[in-house]
Design a protein around this motif. Sequence first.
Motif, short mmCIF file in Angstrom:
data_model
loop_
_atom_site.label_atom_id
_atom_site.label_comp_id
_atom_site.label_asym_id
_atom_site.label_seq_id
_atom_site.Cartn_x
_atom_site.Cartn_y
_atom_site.Cartn_z
N TYR A 54 0.85 -1.20 0.00
CA TYR A 54 0.00 0.00 0.00
C TYR A 54 0.88 1.24 0.00
O TYR A 54 1.40 1.66 1.04
CB TYR A 54 -0.93 0.00 1.22
N GLU A 56 -0.04 4.31 -1.51
CA GLU A 56 -0.81 5.49 -1.91
C GLU A 56 -0.35 6.76 -1.19
O GLU A 56 -0.53 7.86 -1.68
CB GLU A 56 -2.31 5.27 -1.68
N GLN A 106 -6.00 -7.91 -3.18
CA GLN A 106 -5.79 -7.91 -4.63
C GLN A 106 -4.78 -8.98 -5.05
O GLN A 106 -3.85 -9.28 -4.31
CB GLN A 106 -5.30 -6.54 -5.08
N HIS A 180 -3.96 1.20 -5.28
CA HIS A 180 -5.08 0.72 -4.48
C HIS A 180 -6.05 1.87 -4.22
O HIS A 180 -5.64 3.04 -4.25
CB HIS A 180 -4.59 0.23 -3.11
N PRO A 181 -7.28 1.55 -3.88
CA PRO A 181 -8.15 2.62 -3.37
C PRO A 181 -7.60 3.07 -2.02
O PRO A 181 -6.85 2.32 -1.37
CB PRO A 181 -9.51 1.93 -3.20
N VAL A 182 -7.94 4.26 -1.61
CA VAL A 182 -7.47 4.76 -0.31
C VAL A 182 -8.03 3.87 0.78
O VAL A 182 -9.23 3.57 0.83
CB VAL A 182 -7.90 6.23 -0.10
#
Length: 186
Positions: A54, A56, A106, A180-182
């Motif tokens: 992750y 982001e 994912q 990734h989405p937040v």
Amino acid sequence: MSTSTRSTASTTRQALYIGASSMFAWQFASMLYTADRLGFTRFVTMQNHYNLIYREEEREMAPLCHAEGIGLLPWSPLARGLLAGSRRAGTQRSKLDDYAHKLYTQEADDRVVDCVEKVAKDRSVPAAQVALAWLLHKPSVTAPIIGASKPHHLEDAVAALSLKLTPQEISKLESVYVPHPVLGHH
């Protein structure tokens, strides 16, 4: 000491160091601006969600913190054990950790784990050391929050301090990342 002296003394006290945790960069920038405008103690750390799976935070929060001289204290630097091989090892935590399954599901996450394991195997070190060493050479990372529950977790964290990854290894580790989405805050 009189009551008026006591109340004056208590109103002039300020926190010496404060940190924030998991928010959008615009929210943190607003908090920094407000602290500066009102003369409040400035934030010195950001406890954020950041690891090889992750990333982001690299888009906005890490550059903001770097520019403002604020240290990053990433939580879940091993992706709740995933980067250390816990899911593949079938540990109890990996089976029962619903929060980890919400954050890291994912197919691309497995490719990152594969890459970490490959670099670790080539170096003859545990995967956790590789994942932590990668994080430690990010410019604003002060220290990861490792959540050690066993002695070898501490040993891996200390050993990661002296593990210097090559530019090629870093590139390899970062090349399989998929946005990734937040996650980790709203």
